[in-house]
Design a protein around this motif. Structure first.
Motif, PDB file in Angstrom:
ATOM      1  N   ALA A  69      79.321  76.673  19.896  1.00 11.81           N
ATOM      2  CA  ALA A  69      78.005  77.303  20.009  1.00 11.81           C
ATOM      3  C   ALA A  69      76.953  76.639  19.125  1.00 11.81           C
ATOM      4  CB  ALA A  69      78.115  78.790  19.660  1.00 11.81           C
ATOM      5  N   SER A  70      77.383  76.043  18.012  1.00 13.73           N
ATOM      6  CA  SER A  70      76.421  75.434  17.095  1.00 13.73           C
ATOM      7  C   SER A  70      75.854  74.122  17.633  1.00 13.73           C
ATOM      8  CB  SER A  70      77.074  75.186  15.733  1.00 13.73           C
ATOM      9  OG  SER A  70      78.096  74.201  15.849  1.00 13.73           O
ATOM     10  N   TRP A  71      76.517  73.521  18.617  1.00  3.16           N
ATOM     11  CA  TRP A  71      76.047  72.232  19.124  1.00  3.16           C
ATOM     12  C   TRP A  71      75.641  72.277  20.595  1.00  3.16           C
ATOM     13  CZ3 TRP A  71      74.213  68.428  16.529  1.00  3.16           C
ATOM     14  CH2 TRP A  71      73.948  67.216  17.178  1.00  3.16           C
ATOM     15  N   ASP A  72      76.075  73.253  21.339  1.00  2.21           N
ATOM     16  CA  ASP A  72      75.743  73.319  22.761  1.00  2.21           C
ATOM     17  C   ASP A  72      74.227  73.359  22.951  1.00  2.21           C
ATOM     18  OD1 ASP A  72      76.371  73.460  25.486  1.00  2.21           O
ATOM     19  OD2 ASP A  72      76.181  75.640  25.487  1.00  2.21           O
ATOM     20  N   ASP A  73      73.722  72.551  23.870  1.00  2.00           N
ATOM     21  CA  ASP A  73      72.285  72.493  24.186  1.00  2.00           C
ATOM     22  C   ASP A  73      71.443  72.063  22.985  1.00  2.00           C
ATOM     23  OD1 ASP A  73      72.859  73.338  26.748  1.00  2.00           O
ATOM     24  OD2 ASP A  73      72.474  75.444  26.320  1.00  2.00           O
ATOM     25  N   ALA A  74      71.989  71.199  22.125  1.00  2.00           N
ATOM     26  CA  ALA A  74      71.248  70.779  20.931  1.00  2.00           C
ATOM     27  C   ALA A  74      70.820  69.314  20.965  1.00  2.00           C
ATOM     28  CB  ALA A  74      72.098  71.020  19.676  1.00  2.00           C
ATOM     29  N   THR A  75      71.329  68.522  21.891  1.00  2.00           N
ATOM     30  CA  THR A  75      71.123  67.067  21.866  1.00  2.00           C
ATOM     31  C   THR A  75      69.744  66.660  22.378  1.00  2.00           C
ATOM     32  OG1 THR A  75      73.491  66.679  22.178  1.00  2.00           O
ATOM     33  CG2 THR A  75      72.006  64.866  22.718  1.00  2.00           C
ATOM     34  N   LEU A  76      69.063  65.800  21.589  1.00  2.00           N
ATOM     35  CA  LEU A  76      67.779  65.238  22.012  1.00  2.00           C
ATOM     36  C   LEU A  76      67.805  63.714  22.094  1.00  2.00           C
ATOM     37  CD1 LEU A  76      65.169  67.462  20.138  1.00  2.00           C
ATOM     38  CD2 LEU A  76      65.849  67.558  22.537  1.00  2.00           C
ATOM     39  N   SER A  77      68.829  63.074  21.530  1.00  2.00           N
ATOM     40  CA  SER A  77      68.980  61.624  21.654  1.00  2.00           C
ATOM     41  C   SER A  77      70.446  61.269  21.458  1.00  2.00           C
ATOM     42  CB  SER A  77      68.097  60.874  20.645  1.00  2.00           C
ATOM     43  OG  SER A  77      68.422  61.232  19.312  1.00  2.00           O
ATOM     44  N   ALA A  78      70.808  60.043  21.851  1.00  2.00           N
ATOM     45  CA  ALA A  78      72.215  59.646  21.789  1.00  2.00           C
ATOM     46  C   ALA A  78      72.327  58.144  21.592  1.00  2.00           C
ATOM     47  CB  ALA A  78      72.943  60.057  23.068  1.00  2.00           C
ATOM     48  N   LYS A  79      73.432  57.735  20.980  1.00  2.00           N
ATOM     49  CA  LYS A  79      73.763  56.321  20.809  1.00  2.00           C
ATOM     50  C   LYS A  79      75.210  56.114  21.240  1.00  2.00           C
ATOM     51  CE  LYS A  79      73.868  52.040  19.121  1.00  2.00           C
ATOM     52  NZ  LYS A  79      73.033  50.919  19.615  1.00  2.00           N
ATOM     53  N   ASN A  80      75.424  55.211  22.180  1.00  2.00           N
ATOM     54  CA  ASN A  80      76.773  54.897  22.639  1.00  2.00           C
ATOM     55  C   ASN A  80      77.246  53.626  21.941  1.00  2.00           C
ATOM     56  OD1 ASN A  80      79.171  54.508  23.965  1.00  2.00           O
ATOM     57  ND2 ASN A  80      78.246  53.919  25.918  1.00  2.00           N
ATOM     58  N   ASN A  81      77.969  53.790  20.849  1.00  2.00           N
ATOM     59  CA  ASN A  81      78.441  52.644  20.073  1.00  2.00           C
ATOM     60  C   ASN A  81      79.908  52.358  20.396  1.00  2.00           C
ATOM     61  OD1 ASN A  81      78.048  50.546  18.322  1.00  2.00           O
ATOM     62  ND2 ASN A  81      78.294  51.745  16.457  1.00  2.00           N
ATOM     63  N   THR A  82      80.241  52.428  21.692  1.00  2.00           N
ATOM     64  CA  THR A  82      81.606  52.187  22.153  1.00  2.00           C
ATOM     65  C   THR A  82      81.593  51.111  23.233  1.00  2.00           C
ATOM     66  OG1 THR A  82      81.759  53.643  24.102  1.00  2.00           O
ATOM     67  CG2 THR A  82      81.903  54.697  21.930  1.00  2.00           C
ATOM     68  N   PRO A  83      82.769  50.581  23.608  1.00  2.00           N
ATOM     69  CA  PRO A  83      82.831  49.627  24.721  1.00  2.00           C
ATOM     70  C   PRO A  83      82.894  50.308  26.084  1.00  2.00           C
ATOM     71  CG  PRO A  83      84.989  49.826  23.705  1.00  2.00           C
ATOM     72  CD  PRO A  83      84.054  50.670  22.876  1.00  2.00           C
ATOM     73  N   TYR A  84      82.788  51.651  26.105  1.00  2.00           N
ATOM     74  CA  TYR A  84      82.869  52.420  27.347  1.00  2.00           C
ATOM     75  C   TYR A  84      81.481  52.866  27.803  1.00  2.00           C
ATOM     76  CZ  TYR A  84      87.746  52.853  25.863  1.00  2.00           C
ATOM     77  OH  TYR A  84      89.026  52.592  25.457  1.00  2.00           O
ATOM     78  N   TRP A  85      81.384  53.265  29.065  1.00  2.00           N
ATOM     79  CA  TRP A  85      80.189  53.950  29.538  1.00  2.00           C
ATOM     80  C   TRP A  85      80.242  55.394  29.042  1.00  2.00           C
ATOM     81  CZ3 TRP A  85      75.929  52.591  32.587  1.00  2.00           C
ATOM     82  CH2 TRP A  85      75.916  51.257  33.026  1.00  2.00           C
ATOM     83  N   ALA A  86      79.106  55.922  28.632  1.00  2.00           N
ATOM     84  CA  ALA A  86      79.012  57.327  28.234  1.00  2.00           C
ATOM     85  C   ALA A  86      78.302  58.103  29.338  1.00  2.00           C
ATOM     86  CB  ALA A  86      78.254  57.477  26.921  1.00  2.00           C
ATOM     87  N   CYS A  87      78.817  59.286  29.640  1.00  2.00           N
ATOM     88  CA  CYS A  87      78.220  60.169  30.636  1.00  2.00           C
ATOM     89  C   CYS A  87      77.917  61.490  29.934  1.00  2.00           C
ATOM     90  CB  CYS A  87      79.175  60.437  31.793  1.00  2.00           C
ATOM     91  SG  CYS A  87      80.334  59.102  32.185  1.00  2.00           S
ATOM     92  N   VAL A  88      76.686  61.973  30.016  1.00  2.00           N
ATOM     93  CA  VAL A  88      76.336  63.260  29.422  1.00  2.00           C
ATOM     94  C   VAL A  88      75.865  64.199  30.527  1.00  2.00           C
ATOM     95  CG1 VAL A  88      75.792  62.308  27.152  1.00  2.00           C
ATOM     96  CG2 VAL A  88      73.983  62.483  28.857  1.00  2.00           C
ATOM     97  N   TYR A  89      76.232  65.483  30.414  1.00  2.00           N
ATOM     98  CA  TYR A  89      76.009  66.459  31.478  1.00  2.00           C
ATOM     99  C   TYR A  89      75.298  67.696  30.922  1.00  2.00           C
ATOM    100  CZ  TYR A  89      79.767  63.637  33.525  1.00  2.00           C
ATOM    101  OH  TYR A  89      80.539  62.593  33.984  1.00  2.00           O
ATOM    102  N   VAL A  90      74.498  68.340  31.762  1.00  2.00           N
ATOM    103  CA  VAL A  90      73.770  69.526  31.312  1.00  2.00           C
ATOM    104  C   VAL A  90      74.627  70.788  31.379  1.00  2.00           C
ATOM    105  CG1 VAL A  90      71.531  68.559  31.945  1.00  2.00           C
ATOM    106  CG2 VAL A  90      72.759  69.989  33.589  1.00  2.00           C
ATOM    107  N   ASP A  91      75.769  70.727  32.063  1.00  2.00           N
ATOM    108  CA  ASP A  91      76.679  71.869  32.123  1.00  2.00           C
ATOM    109  C   ASP A  91      78.019  71.502  31.501  1.00  2.00           C
ATOM    110  OD1 ASP A  91      74.778  73.380  33.449  1.00  2.00           O
ATOM    111  OD2 ASP A  91      75.557  72.889  35.448  1.00  2.00           O
TER     112      ASP A  91
END
Length: 246
Positions: A69-91
């Motif tokens: 609950a402390s982090w859900d719906d809190a993200t305003l920016s992101a950094k993908n520092n991995t060799p993978y593709w990152a996927c972010v979802y609203v649900d």
């Protein structure tokens, strides 16, 4: 005397201009500096734009199907520092609208009302195409149903049992939302029905005289349920041959 003073003033102005020009090449933007705190091999989510605010870091092994609950719906920016593709979802459960982030890239959501403060799940995958499916969550030797197309959204893993009344070997859904997509990871075929009694037929609205019996998903297959079957499944059974479907 006047000429010497003029040369001195011009020299000072040129030196100042060169100093400013040099500083323009060596001072990094604040956002780039902020994202630099993301550790290697991590997807970092931030509570403010430009990599600011509170940071949460996730590795590829971490479960990203939902946040506390402390982090859900809190993200305003992101950094993908991995060799993978990152996927972010609203649900949660990889559902709803999504954004993809290339390996090594950062992304901003503060100016997009569809995503700003609405991200609720993520995953790290080998290719961008994997962002658009969630079938990989289904464990072996199970029938899995999903609330969204292509194995996305909330997943139900079905443990088959023999119905005491009908003797069918499968599952009835009760009040559960009808599946939108399915993966049959068992060694049997699966017959889906529009009633909880493992029976029933469908009528095609485009051809009312045409009716269909059980909707079959063969062993090992996955599918997004098409019309007229979409949103109507209420039970399924596992069979050795499709002729066994009711």
């Amino acid at each position: 005397m006047t000429i010497k003073k003029l040369i001195t003033v011009r020299g000072s102005l040129i030196a100042a201009a060169l100093a400013l020009l040099g500083s323009a090449f060596f001072v990094l933007p604040a956002s780039a500096q902020a994202f630099d705190d993301c550790p290697a091999g991590q997807l970092c989510l931030y509570s403010a734009s430009g990599g600011g605010g509170t940071q949460r870091a996730f590795s590829v092994e971490d479960d990203g199907t939902r946040y506390d609950a402390s982090w859900d719906d809190a993200t305003l920016s992101a950094k993908n520092n991995t060799p993978y593709w990152a996927c972010v979802y609203v649900d949660t459960d990889f559902g709803g609208l999504l954004q993809t982030i290339k390996p090594g890239n950062s992304d901003e959501y503060g100016d997009d009302p569809r995503f700003a403060g609405k991200i609720s799940s993520h995953k790290l995958v080998p290719s961008r195409a994997h962002c658009f499916t969630g079938y990989e969550r289904c464990p072996d030797n199970r029938v899995c149903t999903f609330t969204e197309a292509a194995g996305r959204g909330r997943m139900t893993v079905h443990m088959p049992m023999t119905d005491p009344a009908t003797k069918n070997y499968g599952n009835a859904y009760g009040a559960e939302v009808a599946p939108v997509s399915v993966w049959n990871r068992t060694a049997r075929h699966v017959c889906f029905y529009p009633t909880e009694k493992f029976t029933g037929t469908w009528t095609d609205p485009a051809a009312p005289a045409t009716t269909y019996g059980a909707y079959v998903v063969l062993k090992g297959d996955s599918t997004t349920v098409p019309a007229p079957f979409a949103g109507t499944f209420r039970s399924h059974e596992l069979v050795n041959g499709t002729s066994e479907c009711q």
